[in-house]
Motif scaffolding. Sequence first.
Motif, mmCIF file in Angstrom:
data_model
loop_
_atom_site.group_PDB
_atom_site.id
_atom_site.type_symbol
_atom_site.label_atom_id
_atom_site.label_comp_id
_atom_site.label_asym_id
_atom_site.label_seq_id
_atom_site.Cartn_x
_atom_site.Cartn_y
_atom_site.Cartn_z
ATOM 1 N N ASP A 91 -9.000 31.415 -2.510
ATOM 2 C CA ASP A 91 -9.565 30.604 -1.421
ATOM 3 C C ASP A 91 -11.048 30.319 -1.631
ATOM 4 O OD1 ASP A 91 -7.258 30.130 0.012
ATOM 5 O OD2 ASP A 91 -7.507 31.883 1.309
ATOM 6 N N GLY A 92 -11.752 31.193 -2.329
ATOM 7 C CA GLY A 92 -13.160 30.939 -2.629
ATOM 8 C C GLY A 92 -13.323 29.754 -3.551
ATOM 9 N N LEU A 97 -14.144 28.846 0.412
ATOM 10 C CA LEU A 97 -14.343 29.918 1.394
ATOM 11 C C LEU A 97 -15.499 30.811 0.967
ATOM 12 C CD1 LEU A 97 -13.176 31.258 3.988
ATOM 13 C CD2 LEU A 97 -11.957 32.808 2.442
ATOM 14 N N THR A 98 -16.398 31.060 1.885
ATOM 15 C CA THR A 98 -17.522 31.973 1.660
ATOM 16 C C THR A 98 -17.417 33.112 2.660
ATOM 17 O OG1 THR A 98 -18.964 30.855 3.244
ATOM 18 C CG2 THR A 98 -19.009 30.042 0.943
ATOM 19 N N VAL A 99 -18.211 34.146 2.449
ATOM 20 C CA VAL A 99 -18.240 35.268 3.387
ATOM 21 C C VAL A 99 -18.708 34.787 4.756
ATOM 22 C CG1 VAL A 99 -19.264 37.539 3.850
ATOM 23 C CG2 VAL A 99 -18.604 36.934 1.528
ATOM 24 N N ARG A 101 -18.428 31.747 6.054
ATOM 25 C CA ARG A 101 -17.382 30.928 6.683
ATOM 26 C C ARG A 101 -16.247 31.814 7.197
ATOM 27 N NH1 ARG A 101 -15.630 27.545 10.042
ATOM 28 N NH2 ARG A 101 -13.778 26.396 9.447
ATOM 29 N N PRO A 125 -16.735 40.889 1.277
ATOM 30 C CA PRO A 125 -16.390 39.986 0.177
ATOM 31 C C PRO A 125 -15.458 40.606 -0.860
ATOM 32 C CG PRO A 125 -18.550 40.911 -0.188
ATOM 33 C CD PRO A 125 -18.082 41.429 1.155
ATOM 34 N N ASN A 133 -10.851 39.535 -2.888
ATOM 35 C CA ASN A 133 -10.469 38.691 -1.757
ATOM 36 C C ASN A 133 -11.368 38.979 -0.554
ATOM 37 O OD1 ASN A 133 -9.052 41.232 -1.270
ATOM 38 N ND2 ASN A 133 -8.022 40.164 0.382
ATOM 39 N N ILE A 134 -11.850 37.917 0.036
ATOM 40 C CA ILE A 134 -12.652 38.028 1.249
ATOM 41 C C ILE A 134 -11.707 38.413 2.376
ATOM 42 C CG2 ILE A 134 -14.027 36.714 2.903
ATOM 43 C CD1 ILE A 134 -14.911 34.929 0.511
#
Length: 164
Positions: A91-92, A97-99, A101, A125, A133-134
């Motif tokens: 997803d990153g 996707l960020t931490v 978000r 993170p 995976n976040i």
Amino acid sequence: MATLKHINSKNADYGAAEQYLLFEHDEFTMKPVLDETGRLIPREDYRLSTLNCGGEDFAVACMRANLRYGKNQRREDVKSHHYIISFDPRDGPDNGLTVDRAQELGEKFCAEHFPGHQALVCTHPDGHNHSGNIHVHIVINSLRIEEVPFLPYMDRPADTKAGC
């Protein structure tokens, strides 16, 4: 695609959940990792916020609410619920996707699905076994402190009342 995991807890020490989220823990024993002087090692990267705690520490706010309503006093009472939203490691790079978000998404999910509950929302993170995976932890006090409107997923009128 994210997965959701739920764990309920009868532990009256609300600070233990916060400690788990903020400090390194051994993946297999779940015990805190200590440095050479015996101090807890802070996690390197995380985002943390609270909801409905009135500016107080999550643990203190939960204990005050429990005392105010006379709830969660017995050993067998479920004191809190811990939800983990885990995102796919792809997803990153694939979806941006960020931490930050993920933290926003966790706070939004919490506000929508647990209205009126005190909550701790923390995003990490790193995944289990450093899978990358976040994931977002949401810990809520099992006691609702604010009255809310009846929502489609609620089963009974008591689900809307403060003190229930």
